[in-house]
Design an enzyme around this catalytic site. Structure first.
Site, PDB file in Angstrom:
ATOM      1  N   LYS A 110       2.592  -1.839  34.500  1.00  9.42           N
ATOM      2  CA  LYS A 110       2.870  -0.952  33.703  1.00  9.42           C
ATOM      3  C   LYS A 110       2.187   0.284  34.074  1.00  9.42           C
ATOM      4  CE  LYS A 110       2.409   0.347  28.716  1.00  9.42           C
ATOM      5  NZ  LYS A 110       2.129   0.074  27.558  1.00  9.42           N
ATOM      6  N   LYS A 167       7.509  -1.198  34.574  1.00  5.64           N
ATOM      7  CA  LYS A 167       7.580  -0.154  33.343  1.00  5.64           C
ATOM      8  C   LYS A 167       6.958   1.217  33.811  1.00  5.64           C
ATOM      9  CE  LYS A 167       6.222   1.026  28.680  1.00  5.64           C
ATOM     10  NZ  LYS A 167       5.525   0.519  27.630  1.00  5.64           N
TER      11      LYS A 167
HETATM   12  C1  PBG Z   1       2.137   0.598  24.042  1.00  9.05           C
HETATM   13  C2  PBG Z   1       3.555   0.783  24.570  1.00  9.05           C
HETATM   14  C3  PBG Z   1       3.937   2.087  25.027  1.00  9.05           C
HETATM   15  C4  PBG Z   1       5.319   1.793  25.395  1.00  9.05           C
HETATM   16  C5  PBG Z   1       5.578   0.748  25.234  1.00  9.05           C
HETATM   17  N1  PBG Z   1       4.707  -0.077  24.612  1.00  9.05           N
HETATM   18  C6  PBG Z   1       3.212   3.246  25.041  1.00  9.05           C
HETATM   19  C7  PBG Z   1       2.030   3.568  25.893  1.00  9.05           C
HETATM   20  O1  PBG Z   1       1.623   2.726  26.679  1.00  9.05           O
HETATM   21  O2  PBG Z   1       1.547   4.748  25.842  1.00  9.05           O
HETATM   22  C8  PBG Z   1       5.974   2.705  26.024  1.00  9.05           C
HETATM   23  C9  PBG Z   1       7.498   2.540  25.782  1.00  9.05           C
HETATM   24  C10 PBG Z   1       8.311   3.697  25.830  1.00  9.05           C
HETATM   25  O3  PBG Z   1       7.949   4.718  26.285  1.00  9.05           O
HETATM   26  O4  PBG Z   1       9.557   3.824  25.640  1.00  9.05           O
HETATM   27  N2  PBG Z   1       1.009   0.201  24.854  1.00  9.05           N
HETATM   28 ZN    ZN Z   2      -0.988   0.272  23.931  1.00  9.05          ZN
END
Ligand code: PBG
Ligand code: ZN
Length: 336
Positions: free
Chosen positions: A205, A258
């Site tokens: 991520k 992601k």
């Molecule tokens: C929570 C989370 C996020 C997303 C999914 N889970 C946001 C982040 O990490 O700031 C992003 C999903 C999206 O942009 O569609 N940590």
């Molecule tokens: Zn988060």
């Protein structure tokens, strides 16, 4: 006299790839990558209140839904063949440790119960992270000096996973990027007799600007600093493979990359590394940028969205987490 041109059009000839592009049926016959609603996961934002269907401004056609709205939503999804949802919660109040995230009766835990009651066959996945629930907006708890504490966050994330499993979630998806969280969550689930609850790990991520619209939707922007101390540097691909190896060793059942589009190379490399099911998250910013161009008449909606989703599958993803799930399923039903 035989010219070069005559030679190339002789019976042996050059490679003729156009022969199998001539008709729709031939193109279907040789198609390598297929989209199916059964591999889509639809993200849903759940909020308190009654009859709430609040549009998310930066994400056209996406809404924050109250619990009572979930029953229809589940029926609509199943009718379209989209059998999986990923839940995000917007709590009634926030505090330093994100209490509502792991409360037995938190918004997400309630949402799981409603969905499982209405549609037991729907696969319910809970995003496990504290950023929607903490007043500071970070994904873990903080030290006195404002650092995100790794090991101190693990019990809270584990508790969130257990309360979601207890509500009936099929899969929990830790997205916090703390080290060791998959092992911590697995152990907590097993200890609480939820050994059948699977873990979909947000393994690779990235600290991405593409999460902007999501943070509006989930009201989860960090109140100071950023997430670069725990999410991955966009410059790194080999590190993604290390993350996947670590999560695999910690017993993740599904791994994830992601965002998707700016990381198709990472999806491909992870695909070649692991035999675990691989999910790709087509995130909010990726959704919104297409929708903005479509709204301007600059891109053709159905074609560009199906092409985009196909590219993520072609890169190697089995599972597509996407806000396009419903519309794509509708278009696929017309064509199949
Ligand atoms: C929570 C989370 C996020 C997303 C999914 N889970 C946001 C982040 O990490 O700031 C992003 C999903 C999206 O942009 O569609 N940590
Ligand atoms: Zn988060």
């Amino acid at each position: 006299m035989i010219t070069g041109l005559d030679q190339r059009t002789s019976t042996i000839g050059f490679t003729r790839t156009r022969r199998t592009r001539r008709t729709a049926s031939l193109r279907g016959l040789v198609r390598e990558t297929h989209l199916s609603p059964s591999s889509f996961v639809y993200p849903i934002f759940v909020t308190h209140g009654k009859n709430v269907r609040e549009p998310i401004k930066s994400m056209p056609d996406q809404f924050r839904l109250s619990l009572d709205q979930l029953r229809n939503e589940a029926k609509e999804l199943l009718a379209l063949g989209v059998n999986s949802v990923l839940l995000f919660g917007i709590p009634a109040s926030k505090d330093a440790s994100g209490t509502e995230g792991y409360a037995t009766n938190g918004i997400i835990q309630q949402a799981v119960r409603v969905l499982k009651d209405t549609a037991p066959d729907l696969t319910v996945i809970c995003d496990v992270c504290l950023c929607e629930y903490t007043d500071h907006g970070h994904c873990g708890v903080l030290s006195a000096t404002g650092e995100v504490l790794n090991d101190e966050s693990l019990p809270l994330l584990s508790e969130m996973a257990v309360t979601c499993a207890d509500a009936g979630a099929d899969i929990v998806a830790p997205s916090d990027m703390m080290d060791g969280r998959v092992a911590a969550v697995r152990t907590a689930l097993d200890d609480a007799n939820f050994s059948d609850t699977a873990i979909m790990a947000y393994s690779a991520k990235y600290a991405s600007a593409y999460y902007g619209p999501f943070r509006e939707a989930a009201d989860s922007a960090p109140q100071f600093g950023d997430r670069r101390g725990y999410q991955m540097d966009p410059s790194n691909a080999r590190e993604a493979l290390r993350e996947v190896e670590a999560d695999t060793a910690e017993q993740a059942d599904i791994t994830m990359v992601k965002p998707a589009l700016a990381y198709l190379d990472v999806i491909r490399q992870v695909r070649d590394l692991t035999n675990l099911p691989l999910a790709a998250y087509n995130v909010s910013g990726e959704y919104s940028m297409l929708k903005a161009a479509i709204a301007n008449g600059w891109l053709e909606e159905e074609r560009v969205i199906l092409e985009t989703l196909t590219s993520i599958r072609r890169a190697g993803a089995d599972i597509l987490i996407t806000y396009h799930a419903k519309e794509a399923a509708r278009w696929l039903a017309v064509h199949d």
